[in-house]
Design a protein around this motif. Structure first.
Motif, PDB file in Angstrom:
ATOM      1  N   ALA A   1     -34.056 -22.962  -3.702  1.00 17.14           N
ATOM      2  CA  ALA A   1     -35.067 -23.832  -3.692  1.00 17.14           C
ATOM      3  C   ALA A   1     -34.824 -24.963  -4.587  1.00 17.14           C
ATOM      4  O   ALA A   1     -35.071 -25.967  -4.417  1.00 17.14           O
ATOM      5  N   TYR A   2     -34.066 -24.480  -5.828  1.00 19.36           N
ATOM      6  CA  TYR A   2     -33.931 -25.186  -6.925  1.00 19.36           C
ATOM      7  C   TYR A   2     -32.684 -26.131  -6.365  1.00 19.36           C
ATOM      8  O   TYR A   2     -32.545 -27.706  -6.299  1.00 19.36           O
TER       9      TYR A   2
ATOM     10  N   THR B   1     -42.006 -29.350 -11.634  1.00 21.31           N
ATOM     11  CA  THR B   1     -42.262 -28.257 -10.878  1.00 21.31           C
ATOM     12  C   THR B   1     -42.490 -27.216 -11.988  1.00 21.31           C
ATOM     13  O   THR B   1     -41.880 -26.840 -12.986  1.00 21.31           O
TER      14      THR B   1
ATOM     15  N   TYR C   1     -41.448 -20.972  -4.017  1.00 21.57           N
ATOM     16  CA  TYR C   1     -40.779 -22.414  -4.160  1.00 21.57           C
ATOM     17  C   TYR C   1     -40.166 -23.052  -2.782  1.00 21.57           C
ATOM     18  O   TYR C   1     -40.266 -24.157  -3.070  1.00 21.57           O
ATOM     19  N   THR C   2     -39.660 -21.911  -2.095  1.00 21.21           N
ATOM     20  CA  THR C   2     -38.909 -22.488  -1.004  1.00 21.21           C
ATOM     21  C   THR C   2     -39.836 -23.265   0.150  1.00 21.21           C
ATOM     22  O   THR C   2     -39.381 -24.405   0.712  1.00 21.21           O
TER      23      THR C   2
ATOM     24  N   VAL D   1     -45.455 -23.139  -8.478  1.00 24.64           N
ATOM     25  CA  VAL D   1     -44.672 -22.138  -7.479  1.00 24.64           C
ATOM     26  C   VAL D   1     -44.200 -21.122  -8.124  1.00 24.64           C
ATOM     27  O   VAL D   1     -44.232 -20.746  -9.479  1.00 24.64           O
ATOM     28  N   GLY D   2     -43.572 -20.154  -7.239  1.00 27.23           N
ATOM     29  CA  GLY D   2     -42.928 -18.664  -7.714  1.00 27.23           C
ATOM     30  C   GLY D   2     -43.675 -17.792  -7.759  1.00 27.23           C
ATOM     31  O   GLY D   2     -44.635 -17.532  -6.596  1.00 27.23           O
TER      32      GLY D   2
ATOM     33  N   SER E   1     -34.395 -29.112  -4.117  1.00 22.60           N
ATOM     34  CA  SER E   1     -35.440 -29.659  -4.709  1.00 22.60           C
ATOM     35  C   SER E   1     -34.842 -31.003  -5.656  1.00 22.60           C
ATOM     36  O   SER E   1     -33.660 -30.868  -5.887  1.00 22.60           O
TER      37      SER E   1
ATOM     38  N   ALA F   1     -43.032 -23.300 -12.683  1.00 19.72           N
ATOM     39  CA  ALA F   1     -42.541 -21.869 -11.879  1.00 19.72           C
ATOM     40  C   ALA F   1     -42.534 -20.772 -12.506  1.00 19.72           C
ATOM     41  O   ALA F   1     -42.198 -20.694 -13.629  1.00 19.72           O
TER      42      ALA F   1
ATOM     43  N   VAL G   1     -37.960 -29.334 -13.819  1.00 21.56           N
ATOM     44  CA  VAL G   1     -38.485 -27.994 -13.767  1.00 21.56           C
ATOM     45  C   VAL G   1     -38.878 -27.093 -14.999  1.00 21.56           C
ATOM     46  O   VAL G   1     -38.312 -27.451 -15.706  1.00 21.56           O
TER      47      VAL G   1
ATOM     48  N   ILE H   1     -34.978 -18.244  -5.588  1.00 23.47           N
ATOM     49  CA  ILE H   1     -35.419 -19.623  -6.716  1.00 23.47           C
ATOM     50  C   ILE H   1     -34.144 -20.504  -6.681  1.00 23.47           C
ATOM     51  O   ILE H   1     -34.337 -21.520  -6.731  1.00 23.47           O
TER      52      ILE H   1
ATOM     53  N   ALA I   1     -39.958 -26.987  -1.838  1.00 20.37           N
ATOM     54  CA  ALA I   1     -38.991 -27.594  -2.500  1.00 20.37           C
ATOM     55  C   ALA I   1     -38.463 -29.081  -1.688  1.00 20.37           C
ATOM     56  O   ALA I   1     -38.252 -30.048  -2.370  1.00 20.37           O
TER      57      ALA I   1
END
Length: 457
Positions: free
Chosen positions: A106-107, A164, A151-152, A144-145, A110, A166, A114, A103, A155
Motif C-alpha cells: 500500500a505504501y 494517512t 491500507y490497500t 487505515v491499517g 500511495s 495508520a 504517513v 503495508i 492507497a
C-alpha cells in the motif's frame, strides 16, 4: 516517493483473508498478474472467488507451491496472519523472491504524508484520536491499517496532500521494506503474541522496525515510562519525543496536575485539561499525549488539536460504556486481548466490578493481571480455552471468587445475577477471541447484544 510500477509483474498474494483479498484487488488495479495463494488445499476456490470483483482475472492456487510457479514470480505479498517461519515462506525466501507485506504494498502504491502508530496497547484509540485531529486539520485524511480499514483499499486514492494515519501491528511490521512514516509512535511494549514471535527480544525488534526507514528529518513519539522504549530513544533514527503520565519532562508531553502539556525547545503548551476529555483512565491520557504530539510535529495548531480531542468519544470495544440497567453499568472492553490491556480496563473502573475474562491462549502470563484487581473485582467469570488456566493462576494469587461459564452469554447472565446496584460488569478478557469468535469486534458486539437483551427480559 516514486511509486513502484508493477504492470504485468507476476505477484503471488499469500493468504485469502481480508488482507489478502485487499492486496489482490489493489494489484489488479495496477495491472499486475495476480495469483492468490493459500497453503490450505481444503479451502473452496469458488468461495474465495466470491470475495473478488466479478471481472477479476486472479488465479487461485491452493496447497503446495510448485517449483515452476515459484521461478516465475516477481514478488510475493504476505498477509499478516501468515507466520514467516513456516516451510513455504522459507522456500520463497530461499528462491530470492522479494517479500512485501500489505503495508509495504500500500505504501509503495500511495502518496502523501504517513503517520504510523504501533505498540502493544492503545493503538486503536490513539489512531482514531489522531485521525479525528487530522480530519479537523486537512481535507484528505485516511485512517487505515489494523484499525479495520485495509491500507490497500485506500492507497490509490491518496494524493500528495493526503495524510494517512495508520495503525500497524507487529505482524505487519515484519514485512516492511521502504515504509517510512513522517511521524511514528511506539506507545508501549508488553508481553504479547509470543506464540508468533517466540521471544520478547524478537517482539521488541519487530515493533522498533516502525522507525527503520525514518531519518532525523522525521519524528518518533515514545513512552518515557516504558524502560525498553526509553533506552530505544537513544538509538532511534528519528528525532525522539517522549510522553509521560508519571513526571514532568524536560521536553515532550506530560501530565501537570490536571493539564496535559507539551514542552518544546522554546515553550510549554497546554493541550487540554483532563476534565475536558470524554475518555476515562490514565492510559487514555497517554493516548491523548501521543496523538497530540504526533499531530503537533506534523504541523497541526494546538487549537485544532484541543477541539478534536475534547470532542472525541471512546472507541468501540475499548472500555466502551454499553448501558446501565437496574443500577448496574456494563462496559465492553473486548479489545483487551492481552493481560496488560486488560489491566488498563480494570484501572479505569470506578465501581466494584464483575469481570468476564478468558479466551484463546496466546501463551501469556496472567499473574500481573490478577494482582491488578486490587480489591476492585468481586467475581471473575471465565470462558474459553484459558478458563481453567486462569482460574488456577487466580487461586494461586489468592483470588478465589472465580466462576467458570460455558460461553459469553452465560457469563453475562451470571454477572447480572451476582451484581448489585452500583456495580459494574466488565468484559475485558485478557485473551484473544479466536476459537469462540472471528475477532474481538464480534465478541464485543455479542456482549452488547446480550446486555441489551437484559432490558427486554
Amino acid at each position: 516517493m516514486q511509486k513502484k510500477d508493477l504492470t504485468e509483474k507476476k505477484v503471488l498474494v499469500f493468504g485469502t483473508g481480508i488482507s489478502g483479498i485487499g492486496a489482490a484487488k489493489l494489484l489488479e488495479k495496477v495491472q499486475a498478474e495476480v495469483i492468490l495463494y493459500d497453503g490450505n488445499e481444503k479451502l473452496c476456490k469458488e468461495e474465495i472467488r466470491k470475495k473478488l470483483p466479478k471481472d477479476s482475472k486472479c488465479e487461485i492456487v491452493l496447497g503446495a507451491l510448485s517449483k515452476e510457479l515459484l521461478e516465475s514470480l516477481d514478488l510475493v505479498v504476505m498477509s499478516p496472519g501468515v507466520p514467516l517461519d513456516i516451510p513455504t515462506v522459507e522456500q520463497i525466501k530461499a528462491a530470492g523472491i522479494p517479500v512485501w507485506g500489505e503495508i509495504e504494498l500500500a505504501y509503495q502504491m500511495s502518496a502523501g504524508t504517513v503517520l504510523a502508530i504501533t505498540g502493544t496497547n492503545g493503538k486503536t484509540t490513539t489512531t482514531a484520536l489522531l485521525g479525528e485531529i487530522m480530519k479537523a486539520y486537512a481535507d484528505s485524511v485516511f485512517v487505515v491499517g489494523n484499525i479495520g480499514n485495509p491500507y490497500t483499499d485506500a492507497a490509490l486514492s491518496m494524493a500528495e496532500d493526503s495524510y494517512t494515519v495508520a495503525e500497524i501491528s507487529s505482524f505487519q511490521l515484519e514485512t516492511i521494506d521502504t515504509f517510512a512514516p513522517k511521524v511514528s509512535a511506539i506507545l508501549n511494549i508488553t508481553e504479547d503474541h509470543l506464540n508468533r514471535h517466540h521471544t520478547m527480544e524478537e517482539y521488541i525488534r519487530v515493533k522498533e522496525l516502525i522507525t527503520a526507514n525514518q531519518t532525523k528529518e522525521d519524528y518518533c513519539i515514545l513512552n518515557y515510562e516504558d524502560e525498553v522504549l526509553r533506552a530505544f530513544g537513544e538509538r532511534c533514527p528519528a528525532k525522539t519525543v517522549f510522553f509521560s503520565s508519571e513526571r514532568k519532562l524536560e521536553k515532550g508531553a506530560f501530565l501537570d496536575g490536571d493539564a496535559i502539556c507539551l514542552k518544546t525547545d522554546t515553550e510549554t503548551l497546554e493541550i487540554v485539561k483532563t476534565g475536558e476529555l470524554k475518555i476515562l483512565g490514565k492510559h487514555n491520557y497517554e493516548n491523548v499525549m501521543a496523538a497530540s504530539a504526533m499531530a503537533y510535529y506534523t504541523g497541526v495548531p494546538v487549537e485544532v488539536i484541543h477541539k478534536a480531542i475534547t470532542e472525541f468519544r471512546a472507541v468501540a470495544h475499548r472500555i466502551e460504556f454499553v448501558d446501565e440497567i437496574n443500577g448496574i453499568a456494563y462496559y465492553n472492553d473486548s479489545k483487551g486481548t492481552n493481560p496488560d490491556a486488560a489491566i488498563k480496563g480494570i484501572q479505569a473502573m470506578n465501581r466494584p466490578t464483575l469481570l468476564i475474562g478468558g479466551g484463546y491462549d496466546k501463551e501469556s502470563s496472567y499473574e500481573e493481571w490478577i494482582q491488578s484487581f486490587d480489591g476492585k473485582v468481586k467475581y471473575l467469570v471465565l470462558i474459553g480455552q484459558t478458563r481453567e488456566k486462569i482460574q488456577e493462576v487466580a487461586h494461586k494469587c489468592g483470588f478465589v471468587n472465580t466462576i467458570l461459564a460455558d460461553n459469553l452469554e452465560e457469563a453475562v447472565s451470571i454477572c447480572t445475577q451476582k451484581a448489585e446496584k452500583g456495580d459494574a460488569v466488565l468484559l475485558s478478557p485478557a485473551c484473544a477471541s479466536w476459537g469462540q469468535f472471528d475477532n474481538y469486534e464480534q465478541r464485543g458486539d455479542k456482549f452488547k447484544e446480550y446486555v441489551y437483551a437484559l432490558k427486554k427480559a
